[in-house]
Every structure is written in structure tokens, then in C-alpha cells.
Design a protein around this motif. Sequence first.
Motif, PDB file in Angstrom:
ATOM      1  N   LYS A  78       0.984  -1.197  -0.044  1.00 36.53           N
ATOM      2  CA  LYS A  78      -0.261  -0.128  -0.031  1.00 36.53           C
ATOM      3  C   LYS A  78       1.171   1.519   0.060  1.00 36.53           C
ATOM      4  O   LYS A  78       0.687   2.320   0.653  1.00 36.53           O
ATOM      5  CB  LYS A  78      -0.450  -0.527   1.203  1.00 36.53           C
ATOM      6  N   ARG A 114       5.373   7.633   6.723  1.00 39.15           N
ATOM      7  CA  ARG A 114       4.384   7.210   6.621  1.00 39.15           C
ATOM      8  C   ARG A 114       4.467   5.227   6.474  1.00 39.15           C
ATOM      9  O   ARG A 114       5.795   5.384   6.410  1.00 39.15           O
ATOM     10  CB  ARG A 114       3.521   7.023   5.550  1.00 39.15           C
ATOM     11  N   ASN A 118       3.422   2.137   7.599  1.00 38.81           N
ATOM     12  CA  ASN A 118       2.336   0.495   7.086  1.00 38.81           C
ATOM     13  C   ASN A 118       2.661  -0.989   7.882  1.00 38.81           C
ATOM     14  O   ASN A 118       3.260  -1.182   7.883  1.00 38.81           O
ATOM     15  CB  ASN A 118       2.230   0.394   5.921  1.00 38.81           C
ATOM     16  N   ARG A 128      -9.356  -7.353  -0.946  1.00 41.08           N
ATOM     17  CA  ARG A 128      -8.548  -6.302  -0.100  1.00 41.08           C
ATOM     18  C   ARG A 128      -8.178  -5.983   0.673  1.00 41.08           C
ATOM     19  O   ARG A 128      -8.705  -7.059   1.679  1.00 41.08           O
ATOM     20  CB  ARG A 128     -10.165  -5.016  -0.437  1.00 41.08           C
ATOM     21  N   ASP A 151      -6.803   1.711   6.581  1.00 39.30           N
ATOM     22  CA  ASP A 151      -6.645   1.523   5.500  1.00 39.30           C
ATOM     23  C   ASP A 151      -8.254   0.685   5.212  1.00 39.30           C
ATOM     24  O   ASP A 151      -8.107  -0.284   5.666  1.00 39.30           O
ATOM     25  CB  ASP A 151      -5.412   1.128   4.251  1.00 39.30           C
ATOM     26  N   ASP A 204      -9.003  -1.041   1.100  1.00 38.76           N
ATOM     27  CA  ASP A 204      -8.445  -0.128  -0.687  1.00 38.76           C
ATOM     28  C   ASP A 204      -8.707   0.759  -1.635  1.00 38.76           C
ATOM     29  O   ASP A 204      -8.590   1.272  -2.020  1.00 38.76           O
ATOM     30  CB  ASP A 204      -8.058  -1.174  -1.285  1.00 38.76           C
ATOM     31  N   THR A 231     -10.731   3.826   0.917  1.00 34.94           N
ATOM     32  CA  THR A 231      -9.851   5.490   1.549  1.00 34.94           C
ATOM     33  C   THR A 231      -9.286   4.847   2.837  1.00 34.94           C
ATOM     34  O   THR A 231      -9.035   4.086   3.291  1.00 34.94           O
ATOM     35  CB  THR A 231     -11.068   5.909   1.474  1.00 34.94           C
ATOM     36  N   HIS A 232      -8.803   6.411   3.681  1.00 34.42           N
ATOM     37  CA  HIS A 232      -8.298   5.980   4.445  1.00 34.42           C
ATOM     38  C   HIS A 232      -9.173   6.605   5.254  1.00 34.42           C
ATOM     39  O   HIS A 232      -9.902   8.107   5.289  1.00 34.42           O
ATOM     40  CB  HIS A 232      -6.813   6.612   4.478  1.00 34.42           C
ATOM     41  N   HIS A 256      -8.316   9.169   9.327  1.00 30.45           N
ATOM     42  CA  HIS A 256      -7.214   8.972  10.079  1.00 30.45           C
ATOM     43  C   HIS A 256      -7.457  10.505  11.244  1.00 30.45           C
ATOM     44  O   HIS A 256      -9.001  10.689  11.243  1.00 30.45           O
ATOM     45  CB  HIS A 256      -7.009   9.951   9.473  1.00 30.45           C
ATOM     46  N   LYS A 294      -9.793  10.081   4.006  1.00 28.92           N
ATOM     47  CA  LYS A 294      -9.090  10.502   3.070  1.00 28.92           C
ATOM     48  C   LYS A 294      -8.099   9.940   3.641  1.00 28.92           C
ATOM     49  O   LYS A 294      -7.741  11.177   3.738  1.00 28.92           O
ATOM     50  CB  LYS A 294      -9.556  11.200   1.743  1.00 28.92           C
ATOM     51  N   VAL A 295      -6.596  10.501   2.841  1.00 30.22           N
ATOM     52  CA  VAL A 295      -5.208  10.206   2.511  1.00 30.22           C
ATOM     53  C   VAL A 295      -5.274  11.979   2.315  1.00 30.22           C
ATOM     54  O   VAL A 295      -5.513  12.241   0.798  1.00 30.22           O
ATOM     55  CB  VAL A 295      -4.695   9.953   2.224  1.00 30.22           C
TER      56      VAL A 295
END
Length: 404
Positions: A205, A317, A319, A329, A369, A372, A374-375, A377, A401-402
Motif C-alpha cells: 500500500k 508513513r 504501514n 482488499r 486503510d 483499499d 479510502t483511509h 485518519h 481520505k489520505v
Amino acid sequence: MAVLILLVAILHPASGQEDADAAESSPLFYRIEDVRRYLTWGWNLIPTGIDLTLGYRLPPWFYGVQTILQTTIGGGYEGFGTFRKPDYTPNVVKTDVADPNGNLEFNSPNIQWQAGIRQGIVWNTAEDRNLIEAFLYYRGRYDRYLSGRHYWGSSDTEIAAIEASHEAWQQAYKINGGSDAYGIFGNSLFTGLSYDNLHFDSRTKASHGTYAEASVELSPYFPSVMGASDFWRINFSTKTFRTLYEARPEAPKNIFTIYAGSYLSIDYADARRRMPLYVMQSFGGTRLREGLADSVRGFEKYSWDTQLKIVHNLDLRFNLPVLYSFRGRDLMPGLVAYFDLGYGTRYWRDPVGTPGGFLGSTGVGLFLDLLDFTHAHAYAHFPLIGERIDGAPVALDLAIKVHF
């Protein structure tokens, strides 16, 4: 509706995406660009709509590159706000607020669309797509700014006061020449060049490589249209990623990956007669980005709506191991540390000539995540250069969203 939007976004088949496999099987492709979210309690959390891109690869006009017809359409029920006074004076200190909630916020149902063509110039052999493209789009949008927003738990008296202040602002702003006091029906032509050498590793990712674009946007003046404007905007944006460490690259799923990202955007907008609020509050490009005070994380959304905006984001970042996989996913947590720096100057039609300046912040965050798509935060922001309008030394934030 919120649950349905999320399910459609997460469960849509990956085979429909614009990738090399899809290119081999069908000239048609689609992708979900974003989920529209309603701003509540200062956070964009509640899904209310979706942005969808549809594309068709034409038989090649030129040897070795692709010609693509593409359209994007989306809508939702969102929030819109401003820190401007009716005479365009910006609010820049914590004692100068527009209403009891701190700034003017409106409910904003809206729809946006664009349609045009992407013409390849140079081919990217490694990624099997255009490396350099020229693009030309017609863009449109329809936004309404409805009664003042209020939060759960407000009394009838508080609600009446907030809505009265919002209506007074809209009337005064319109008298002072603001054509988009109650909304906008916008039309523009958008063209430019892009360079795309990004590679996304579906296992870790992490992204690697560079994407850059330069663009121009022009809006003709139609005086009888709601929100009539004649702005022009130029923008240059670039982002670069580099993988610094990858644990056990032979493992089928990510174990631990560190990568760095850099994003730079320079944006300038002007108008002869009317400048829409949304233009002042955003960075241009193929995907509109939040304005300076949101691109530099930790400052109030909608503030620092200057004509010239420059931002540089630096992310580190981390992961972490994948928690769960579904239909190929992954659900994957991670950590991020960042430093942001920005500069803004020239408030359009500001009667007092408010000076521009620098903004800077640092912070840390946790992210997840979401299969796969969106994110999610959770951030802690620490302003370093410049001051929040509310004067807070730390800002907590939730985001979907990132950042870039």
C-alpha cells in the motif's frame, strides 16, 4: 443512505478500475474518486454522496499513446463556510468571529461535473499507460447555500440567532457585490499537461514515483446566472513518494513498510468582476483540493482564502501488518508524522489590505486503510507558524481520505 454509500464504495468490483488489466479487457473503465461527507462538529465524517469517473479509450489517434474520453460527476449534501465579512474583510484573529459558532457555515447541497478528453503524448512502458498527457475539460457545478447550520443540542433561541446572522450576512454580502451569496451555477474550461510516473504497490500500500501537472482554468461571465463570475486560475502541483524500508518483501501481505511523501502546490486566481468563494478556498488542478488553511493541517477550514496559495506537505508513513482481507482488499493500520508549510497573500477585494504570511504545522496521526478504498485518519496537529483563529495550541482532527 450513509451505510449504502460506504457499501457501494467498498464492494464495487476492482476489475472496473482504470488499470492495465482493465485496459486489456475493455475500453470502458470507471473509478470512484471520493465520497462526499457532511461537515459536523468540525469534521467531515457523514457520507452523503459520491464522485464517479467514467472513461472510454478511443481507437488510438496517435501511435503508441492512448486517447481517452472521460467524464466525472458527483454530488452530495455538504457544509460550506466562510470567515469573510460581508465587505470581503477576512477574519484573522480569534476575537473577530462571524457568529456565535465561530464562523459562517451553511448547508450546501451540490453537484459537480466535468467532461472532456485526455490525449497521450509520451507512453509509460512500465505502467502501461500515458506518461505525459494533455487534457481539456468543460467543468460545471451547482451549489446552494441554505439556512445557517446548527448543531444538536442548540436551543430554539440559539438556532434563531444563528440563522438570523447568516441571513444578514448573505444580504449584506450580495449588496456589496457578492454574486454567490446564496449559491452558484459555475461553468469553466480547464486545460493543462500532466506527468504520471507513480507506481502503487498493492501489497505494501505504498506509492513510489512522481506525479505532476500544470493547468489553467477560465470561467466566462454570464451575468444572469446565479453566482456569475469570471475568474481565471493557474496551478502547478506535484507529489513524489519513495519507499525507505520494507520488511519481508517475500511475504504475501504487508508486514511493515516505511515510505516518505512530498506534495507541492502553487495556485493563483484572479477575477475582473466576481470571484467565487469556493475558488478562493481551494487549490486548483484535476482534483480540487482544500484551501491553504486545510492543506496546512491544523488550521481552520475556510480561512486564509488568498489569491496566491503555496503549500508543501511532507509525510513519513508507517504501514503496519494487515489485519484482515476481504475479496482481495486489505484492512491495514498505520502511523503518519508530518510537517506542513504554506504561504498565502492577496485577499481578493479586501478593503483593508490584510497582509499575507506563512503557516506551518507538524503533527502525528493514526490511520486505517479501509479495504483499499479510502483511509480514516485521527490526527493531533500542532501549529508552529501562524495562529489558529480560535487560538488553540493543539487541534484534534478526524479525516476520511489520505491528505495527498
